[in-house]
Design a protein around this motif. Structure first.
Motif, PDB file in Angstrom:
ATOM      1  N   LEU A   1       2.815  -1.900  -5.750  1.00 47.47           N
ATOM      2  CA  LEU A   1       4.170  -2.020  -5.229  1.00 47.47           C
ATOM      3  C   LEU A   1       4.354  -1.116  -4.005  1.00 47.47           C
ATOM      4  O   LEU A   1       4.956  -1.518  -3.003  1.00 47.47           O
ATOM      5  N   ARG A   2       3.832   0.089  -4.089  1.00 48.66           N
ATOM      6  CA  ARG A   2       3.932   1.042  -2.975  1.00 48.66           C
ATOM      7  C   ARG A   2       3.303   0.484  -1.704  1.00 48.66           C
ATOM      8  O   ARG A   2       3.847   0.648  -0.599  1.00 48.66           O
ATOM      9  N   ASP A   3       2.162  -0.183  -1.848  1.00 47.29           N
ATOM     10  CA  ASP A   3       1.366  -0.588  -0.695  1.00 47.29           C
ATOM     11  C   ASP A   3       1.694  -1.987  -0.186  1.00 47.29           C
ATOM     12  O   ASP A   3       1.089  -2.442   0.792  1.00 47.29           O
ATOM     13  N   THR A   4       2.622  -2.699  -0.837  1.00 48.05           N
ATOM     14  CA  THR A   4       2.981  -4.055  -0.435  1.00 48.05           C
ATOM     15  C   THR A   4       4.226  -4.025   0.441  1.00 48.05           C
ATOM     16  O   THR A   4       5.273  -3.554  -0.002  1.00 48.05           O
ATOM     17  N   PRO A   5       4.145  -4.503   1.679  1.00 50.66           N
ATOM     18  CA  PRO A   5       5.325  -4.507   2.547  1.00 50.66           C
ATOM     19  C   PRO A   5       6.470  -5.301   1.918  1.00 50.66           C
ATOM     20  O   PRO A   5       6.270  -6.398   1.386  1.00 50.66           O
ATOM     21  N   ALA A   6       7.665  -4.736   1.949  1.00 52.15           N
ATOM     22  CA  ALA A   6       8.834  -5.392   1.350  1.00 52.15           C
ATOM     23  C   ALA A   6      10.100  -4.808   1.939  1.00 52.15           C
ATOM     24  O   ALA A   6      10.137  -3.647   2.350  1.00 52.15           O
ATOM     25  N   ASP A   7      11.154  -5.623   1.952  1.00 58.27           N
ATOM     26  CA  ASP A   7      12.479  -5.185   2.406  1.00 58.27           C
ATOM     27  C   ASP A   7      13.390  -4.850   1.237  1.00 58.27           C
ATOM     28  O   ASP A   7      14.362  -4.102   1.389  1.00 58.27           O
ATOM     29  N   LEU A   8      13.090  -5.438   0.072  1.00 54.70           N
ATOM     30  CA  LEU A   8      13.898  -5.265  -1.132  1.00 54.70           C
ATOM     31  C   LEU A   8      12.936  -5.170  -2.314  1.00 54.70           C
ATOM     32  O   LEU A   8      11.951  -5.909  -2.365  1.00 54.70           O
TER      33      LEU A   8
END
Length: 400
Positions: free
Chosen positions: A226-233
């Motif tokens: 989760l930390r390393d996956t680009p995301a806006d939300l």
């Protein structure tokens, strides 16, 4: 457009045509989408986790084309539970310019036979099949093929009667969600009707569904993913699997939640982060796990579950859903003093006592297709509308 067999164009199955997968494994047959990277998968060789992360919940092929006919060769792996009614084939949803246009399934494939009484699993290899969509509207369009959320699917070949190209970034916000089998899709009717897929569609977001059936266990490698996956939300739904597995006591749970959140914040320090507690599940509201199959129901072909713990064990720190909700409220409230982008949502806002009376959980753990729709609509309203945690303008109903 009329085509013959010689008119087909074969397009390589590459990462730029896939969304919702974090890694593609090249197999002897084709490519296998993964929702956990190899480094994470290597840290615990668990059969349940391996099966869950390879089931492509939220994974879809997305491309732009003038084609009116598309074929996809796949090698599915079907699950069979000894003594239970056979499961239906996995469903593929075809969307054209965002609108559901067709549904289909691939028969055959490998078979994974699971014996709930002995805990054993056997694998039988099988033949691949072909998914065929014809009569698509002429003209340039965006096409999405959502893979079955609950059926491991190797992709072998993609053919069409006109060239295919990747779709440019839509500019929509990327929503990264992690949860249990309920978020994975459990008994939803199809991949676009799992509650996260419905909520993403209603909220105008691009979904990456990192929900892992039976495996939402606060594992550090999941937090790092989760930390390393680009995301806006980002949202994380915590609780039911910890009770199902009777994995930890309250003493371990609290630091584990803090550590999970700390790790996510290392990569997403200010991203809206929503902690969601469990939906209502009466068998575990006040009774600890583990969850075990109800073999009396299995004798009639039904797969159902029961709570095997003792309510008195709560005093020794055993987890129930009520204990988990109370502790999550406390943790989020404590952290929110220094983290204004951290929010909490009580899962019973998505499915509560009144919902259970109307739409009971068929196997005592998992919602049915109608409940997925209700939960998706409610989450979209609570999280994505004005005032919700995903709008950046304050907390939504049920949040701290």
């Amino acid at each position: 457009m009329h085509t013959t067999e010689h008119d087909w164009i074969t397009t390589p199955l590459t990462a730029d045509l896939l969304r919702g997968a974090l890694e593609l494994e090249h197999t002897e047959h084709g490519v296998l989408p993964h929702r956990l990277p190899a480094r994470a998968r290597a840290q615990y060789a668990d059969a349940q986790l391996a099966m869950a992360e390879a089931q492509p919940s939220g994974v879809r092929l997305v491309f732009r084309t003038r084609a009116t006919a598309v074929e996809l060769d796949t090698l599915p792996t079907k699950r069979v539970y000894v003594g239970a009614t056979p499961r239906p084939d996995g469903v593929y949803d075809l969307l054209v310019d965002g609108r559901l246009t067709a549904r289909a399934s691939v028969t055959g494939g490998n078979t994974l036979t699971l014996d709930m009484a002995t805990g054993t699993a056997t694998h039988q290899p099988g033949a691949s099949g072909t998914l065929r969509f014809t009569g698509l509207p002429d003209g340039v369009k965006n096409v999405e093929i959502w893979l079955p959320h609950n059926e491991t699917t190797e992709l072998l070949a993609l053919r069409s009667d006109a060239p295919i190209e990747p779709v440019p970034d839509s500019g929509r916000k990327v929503w990264l969600h992690h949860g249990s089998s309920i978020s994975h899709g459990s008994d939803a009717a199809s991949p676009t009707t799992t509650w996260p897929a419905l909520a993403a569609s209603l909220g105008g977001a691009e979904l990456i569904n990192l929900s892992l059936s039976g495996s939402a266990l606060l594992d550090p490698f999941t937090a790092r993913t989760l930390r390393d996956t680009p995301a806006d939300l980002i949202s994380i739904k915590i609780g039911i699997n910890l009770v199902n597995t009777d994995l930890m006591r309250l003493r371990a749970f609290t630091p584990a939640v803090h550590g999970f959140l700390d790790t996510i914040r290392e990569g997403h320090p200010t991203t809206p982060l929503l902690v969601v507690s469990p939906i209502l599940c009466p068998i575990h509201e006040n009774t600890p796990g583990p969850s075990t199959p109800d073999f009396s129901a299995l004798s009639t072909g039904q797969l159902r579950f029961r709570a095997a713990g003792d309510p008195a064990e709560r005093t020794s720190g055993k987890l129930t859903l009520e204990v988990i909700r109370d502790e999550l409220v406390r943790i989020v409230k404590q952290r929110a003093a220094d983290d204004p982008n951290l929010h909490y949502l009580d899962g019973r806002e998505l499915y509560g006592q009144a919902d259970f009376a109307e739409l009971p959980l068929p196997d005592q753990l998992h919602p049915d297709a109608a409940t997925h729709r209700r939960m998706g609509e409610r989450f979209a309203e609570l999280a994505f509308t004005v005032g919700g945690p995903f709008t950046g303008r304050g907390a939504c109903q049920g949040t701290v």
